[in-house]
Motif scaffolding. Structure first.
Motif, PDB file in Angstrom:
ATOM      1  N   GLU A   3       0.829  -1.209   0.000  1.00  0.00           N
ATOM      2  CA  GLU A   3       0.000   0.000   0.000  1.00  0.00           C
ATOM      3  C   GLU A   3       0.862   1.257   0.000  1.00  0.00           C
ATOM      4  O   GLU A   3       0.572   2.237  -0.678  1.00  0.00           O
ATOM      5  N   LEU A   4       1.969   1.234   0.750  1.00  0.00           N
ATOM      6  CA  LEU A   4       2.835   2.402   0.822  1.00  0.00           C
ATOM      7  C   LEU A   4       3.641   2.591  -0.448  1.00  0.00           C
ATOM      8  O   LEU A   4       3.997   3.718  -0.811  1.00  0.00           O
ATOM      9  N   ALA A   5       3.940   1.516  -1.146  1.00  0.00           N
ATOM     10  CA  ALA A   5       4.686   1.626  -2.397  1.00  0.00           C
ATOM     11  C   ALA A   5       3.917   2.445  -3.426  1.00  0.00           C
ATOM     12  O   ALA A   5       4.507   3.120  -4.279  1.00  0.00           O
ATOM     13  N   GLY A   6       2.590   2.418  -3.344  1.00  0.00           N
ATOM     14  CA  GLY A   6       1.772   3.156  -4.298  1.00  0.00           C
ATOM     15  C   GLY A   6       1.879   4.662  -4.170  1.00  0.00           C
ATOM     16  O   GLY A   6       1.474   5.392  -5.080  1.00  0.00           O
ATOM     17  N   TRP A   7       2.436   5.159  -3.058  1.00  0.00           N
ATOM     18  CA  TRP A   7       2.590   6.602  -2.891  1.00  0.00           C
ATOM     19  C   TRP A   7       3.723   7.158  -3.749  1.00  0.00           C
ATOM     20  O   TRP A   7       3.885   8.383  -3.863  1.00  0.00           O
ATOM     21  N   GLU A   8       4.530   6.316  -4.336  1.00  0.00           N
ATOM     22  CA  GLU A   8       5.576   6.688  -5.288  1.00  0.00           C
ATOM     23  C   GLU A   8       6.683   7.537  -4.684  1.00  0.00           C
ATOM     24  O   GLU A   8       7.431   8.211  -5.406  1.00  0.00           O
ATOM     25  N   THR A   9       6.792   7.571  -3.378  1.00  0.00           N
ATOM     26  CA  THR A   9       7.888   8.226  -2.683  1.00  0.00           C
ATOM     27  C   THR A   9       8.019   7.577  -1.318  1.00  0.00           C
ATOM     28  O   THR A   9       7.090   6.908  -0.849  1.00  0.00           O
ATOM     29  N   GLU A  10       9.150   7.743  -0.670  1.00  0.00           N
ATOM     30  CA  GLU A  10       9.366   7.102   0.621  1.00  0.00           C
ATOM     31  C   GLU A  10       8.599   7.853   1.708  1.00  0.00           C
ATOM     32  O   GLU A  10       8.827   9.050   1.933  1.00  0.00           O
ATOM     33  N   VAL A  11       7.674   7.170   2.360  1.00  0.00           N
ATOM     34  CA  VAL A  11       6.797   7.814   3.336  1.00  0.00           C
ATOM     35  C   VAL A  11       6.797   7.047   4.649  1.00  0.00           C
ATOM     36  O   VAL A  11       7.187   5.878   4.722  1.00  0.00           O
ATOM     37  N   LEU A  12       6.336   7.745   5.695  1.00  0.00           N
ATOM     38  CA  LEU A  12       6.130   7.155   7.007  1.00  0.00           C
ATOM     39  C   LEU A  12       4.661   7.245   7.387  1.00  0.00           C
ATOM     40  O   LEU A  12       3.982   8.229   7.043  1.00  0.00           O
ATOM     41  N   ILE A  13       4.170   6.238   8.092  1.00  0.00           N
ATOM     42  CA  ILE A  13       2.868   6.343   8.746  1.00  0.00           C
ATOM     43  C   ILE A  13       3.131   6.903  10.129  1.00  0.00           C
ATOM     44  O   ILE A  13       3.906   6.339  10.904  1.00  0.00           O
ATOM     45  N   THR A  14       2.531   8.037  10.440  1.00  0.00           N
ATOM     46  CA  THR A  14       2.793   8.687  11.717  1.00  0.00           C
ATOM     47  C   THR A  14       1.481   8.901  12.475  1.00  0.00           C
ATOM     48  O   THR A  14       0.398   8.896  11.886  1.00  0.00           O
ATOM     49  N   VAL A  15       1.606   9.118  13.783  1.00  0.00           N
ATOM     50  CA  VAL A  15       0.440   9.341  14.628  1.00  0.00           C
ATOM     51  C   VAL A  15       0.773  10.419  15.650  1.00  0.00           C
ATOM     52  O   VAL A  15       1.920  10.553  16.086  1.00  0.00           O
ATOM     53  N   CYS A  16      -0.227  11.189  16.028  1.00  0.00           N
ATOM     54  CA  CYS A  16      -0.067  12.169  17.089  1.00  0.00           C
ATOM     55  C   CYS A  16      -0.429  11.501  18.416  1.00  0.00           C
ATOM     56  O   CYS A  16      -1.574  11.054  18.580  1.00  0.00           O
ATOM     57  N   PRO A  17       0.473  11.425  19.380  1.00  0.00           N
ATOM     58  CA  PRO A  17       0.154  10.797  20.657  1.00  0.00           C
ATOM     59  C   PRO A  17      -0.936  11.529  21.436  1.00  0.00           C
ATOM     60  O   PRO A  17      -1.581  10.942  22.299  1.00  0.00           O
ATOM     61  N   GLN A  18      -1.157  12.814  21.099  1.00  0.00           N
ATOM     62  CA  GLN A  18      -2.121  13.609  21.838  1.00  0.00           C
ATOM     63  C   GLN A  18      -3.547  13.442  21.301  1.00  0.00           C
ATOM     64  O   GLN A  18      -4.478  13.161  22.042  1.00  0.00           O
ATOM     65  N   LYS A  29      10.486  14.968   5.353  1.00  0.00           N
ATOM     66  CA  LYS A  29       9.856  16.027   6.136  1.00  0.00           C
ATOM     67  C   LYS A  29       9.802  15.726   7.627  1.00  0.00           C
ATOM     68  O   LYS A  29       9.528  16.614   8.437  1.00  0.00           O
ATOM     69  N   ALA A  30       9.989  14.483   8.020  1.00  0.00           N
ATOM     70  CA  ALA A  30       9.876  14.109   9.429  1.00  0.00           C
ATOM     71  C   ALA A  30      11.086  14.643  10.213  1.00  0.00           C
ATOM     72  O   ALA A  30      12.194  14.742   9.667  1.00  0.00           O
ATOM     73  N   PRO A  31      10.892  15.009  11.520  1.00  0.00           N
ATOM     74  CA  PRO A  31       9.617  14.978  12.248  1.00  0.00           C
ATOM     75  C   PRO A  31       8.842  16.283  12.058  1.00  0.00           C
ATOM     76  O   PRO A  31       9.435  17.322  11.761  1.00  0.00           O
ATOM     77  N   LEU A  32       7.542  16.210  12.253  1.00  0.00           N
ATOM     78  CA  LEU A  32       6.670  17.376  12.140  1.00  0.00           C
ATOM     79  C   LEU A  32       5.766  17.448  13.363  1.00  0.00           C
ATOM     80  O   LEU A  32       5.426  16.434  13.972  1.00  0.00           O
ATOM     81  N   ALA A  39       0.044  19.946  19.625  1.00  0.00           N
ATOM     82  CA  ALA A  39       0.500  19.736  21.004  1.00  0.00           C
ATOM     83  C   ALA A  39       1.856  19.045  21.069  1.00  0.00           C
ATOM     84  O   ALA A  39       2.619  19.251  22.012  1.00  0.00           O
ATOM     85  N   THR A  40       2.178  18.225  20.059  1.00  0.00           N
ATOM     86  CA  THR A  40       3.413  17.456  20.117  1.00  0.00           C
ATOM     87  C   THR A  40       3.814  17.041  18.705  1.00  0.00           C
ATOM     88  O   THR A  40       3.052  17.229  17.748  1.00  0.00           O
ATOM     89  N   ASN A  41       4.996  16.457  18.567  1.00  0.00           N
ATOM     90  CA  ASN A  41       5.460  15.983  17.274  1.00  0.00           C
ATOM     91  C   ASN A  41       4.825  14.640  16.924  1.00  0.00           C
ATOM     92  O   ASN A  41       4.446  13.858  17.814  1.00  0.00           O
ATOM     93  N   LEU A  42       4.722  14.394  15.627  1.00  0.00           N
ATOM     94  CA  LEU A  42       4.204  13.115  15.153  1.00  0.00           C
ATOM     95  C   LEU A  42       5.243  12.025  15.375  1.00  0.00           C
ATOM     96  O   LEU A  42       6.451  12.259  15.249  1.00  0.00           O
ATOM     97  N   GLU A  43       4.752  10.830  15.679  1.00  0.00           N
ATOM     98  CA  GLU A  43       5.638   9.688  15.913  1.00  0.00           C
ATOM     99  C   GLU A  43       5.336   8.590  14.898  1.00  0.00           C
ATOM    100  O   GLU A  43       4.174   8.391  14.522  1.00  0.00           O
ATOM    101  N   PRO A  44       6.367   7.861  14.441  1.00  0.00           N
ATOM    102  CA  PRO A  44       6.135   6.773  13.487  1.00  0.00           C
ATOM    103  C   PRO A  44       5.261   5.671  14.092  1.00  0.00           C
ATOM    104  O   PRO A  44       5.369   5.357  15.281  1.00  0.00           O
ATOM    105  N   VAL A  45       4.379   5.117  13.265  1.00  0.00           N
ATOM    106  CA  VAL A  45       3.557   3.972  13.663  1.00  0.00           C
ATOM    107  C   VAL A  45       4.270   2.706  13.205  1.00  0.00           C
ATOM    108  O   VAL A  45       4.535   2.532  12.008  1.00  0.00           O
ATOM    109  N   THR A  46       4.583   1.855  14.133  1.00  0.00           N
ATOM    110  CA  THR A  46       5.326   0.634  13.788  1.00  0.00           C
ATOM    111  C   THR A  46       4.549  -0.639  14.103  1.00  0.00           C
ATOM    112  O   THR A  46       4.887  -1.703  13.600  1.00  0.00           O
ATOM    113  N   GLU A  47       3.495  -0.540  14.927  1.00  0.00           N
ATOM    114  CA  GLU A  47       2.735  -1.718  15.327  1.00  0.00           C
ATOM    115  C   GLU A  47       1.294  -1.611  14.847  1.00  0.00           C
ATOM    116  O   GLU A  47       0.730  -0.523  14.757  1.00  0.00           O
TER     117      GLU A  47
END
Length: 359
Positions: A3-18, A29-32, A39-47
């Motif tokens: 699914e991520l390969a279809g974005w045609e660029t290297e991307v991260l799935i991120t989440v806001c802990p808040q 562009k990470a981190p943002l 409220a806080t920076n986005l964190e990578p989703v790994t699980e």
């Protein structure tokens, strides 16, 4: 992941802990900081990535038609005219924090076969006469024309295909649309990897299956309107049908949005949103009670010093009578200045009573 390969660029799935908003962010562009709550920076989703509702890239993108210059101008308008604005609420700070992003929305095509029934209404005019009495001319008759509706039952069968029926891809879609306004979808273009060069993407939190509950009423509304037109009627009510759907095709569309923020008196982020297509601005404009109170204290201090000097002049006036007059005038001026200390607090309080402004 495919699914991520279809974005045609290297991307991260991120989440806001808040606030738990999830985004697709280019690795470069990470981190943002989260452009929703800030409220806080986005964190990578790994699980549990496979449990996310939808990860594939969009098919269509509505482009930003509000450029940076126009967005800067709208930010300046937002930050102006606020009495005792928080120190952080100024155009420079707001511009430095602007984050372009895209919001997702579903479009669904589908074929419908249904039996329907409804009451259709036809306008017709009725002419009546009213008698009125006037002291100058006595009784007079006036012709009155009134529009009424004649309702008739209708039944029929419908077989139609409907394209681009809108369905929310976010639980907060209705609130966001109320804030920044609706988008015109006619300018949408195909997604390319260049889309992520300037903005990040909010991931849908509603899969197509969940969004169908909002799409089905839209299909019914479209069918009801078509049946009204087919009957040549002016109105339709009590539309009921038994639809069978087929050939559903879902398309993910992205909508442009600018987001920035300022810090209030308590240091909490206050988001400011700008519709990337219309330029409509939404945000909380509030005066700083802390600044108003500090201004009031300065005024009280000035009044106190003036009163003290006036008192000294009044005492000296016992020996030099002209100083007694100066002391009296100074005391009155000091009193007026001291009473004026309430003005900054009142202005800030009155401004903060205003509802949230949409510019």
């Amino acid at each position: 992941m495919s699914e991520l390969a279809g974005w045609e660029t290297e991307v991260l799935i991120t989440v806001c802990p808040q606030c738990d908003w999830r985004y697709i962010v280019p690795v470069a562009k990470a981190p943002l900081r989260c452009p929703h709550c800030f409220a806080t920076n986005l964190e990578p989703v790994t699980e549990d990535v496979e449990k996310l509702p939808y990860l594939r890239p969009p098919e269509l993108v509505t482009p930003f038609t509000v450029n940076k210059t126009t967005a800067d101008h709208r930010i300046t308008e937002f930050a102006s005219g606020i009495p005792y604005a928080p120190r952080d609420l100024n155009p420079e700070m707001l511009r430095s924090r602007v984050q372009p992003l895209y919001l997702p929305m579903w479009l669904v095509d589908g074929d419908v076969a249904a039996t329907w029934e409804a009451e259709v209404g036809f306008d017709y005019n009725v002419v009546s006469h009213q008698e009125r009495y006037s002291d100058g001319s006595g009784w007079a008759t006036r012709e009155v024309e009134e529009t009424r509706i004649r309702w008739e039952p209708r039944v029929g069968q419908l077989e139609r295909g409907y394209d681009n029926v809108v369905a929310p891809a976010l639980e907060q879609h209705a609130a966001l649309e109320k804030a920044v306004g609706a988008y015109k979808l006619g300018d949408a273009a195909a997604y390319t990897a260049g889309t992520l060069e300037t903005a990040i993407v909010r991931l849908p939190d509603r899969a197509p299956e969940a969004a169908w509950t909002d799409a089905a009423p839209a299909f019914q509304a479209a069918a009801s309107e078509e049946c009204r037109q087919a009957a040549g009627a002016d109105h339709i009510r009590q539309f009921r049908w038994s639809p069978a759907y087929a050939g559903q095709n879902w398309t993910l569309l992205l909508l442009p949005l600018y987001a920035t923020y300022y810090l209030d008196d308590e240091g909490q982020p206050r988001p400011v949103l700008i519709n990337g297509q219309s330029g409509r601005v939404y945000g909380v404009r509030r005066a700083s009670m802390q600044r108003a109170q500090r201004t009031a204290l300065i005024i009280v201090a000035v009044a106190a010093i003036l009163f003290l000097l006036s008192l000294i002049a009044g005492v000296a006036g016992l020996a030099v009578p002209p100083l007694l007059v100066v002391g009296g005038i100074g005391g009155v001026v000091a009193l007026c200045i001291g009473l004026g200390a309430i003005i900054p607090i009142f202005r800030a309080w009155q401004f903060n009573r205003k509802p949230i402004e949409i510019l």
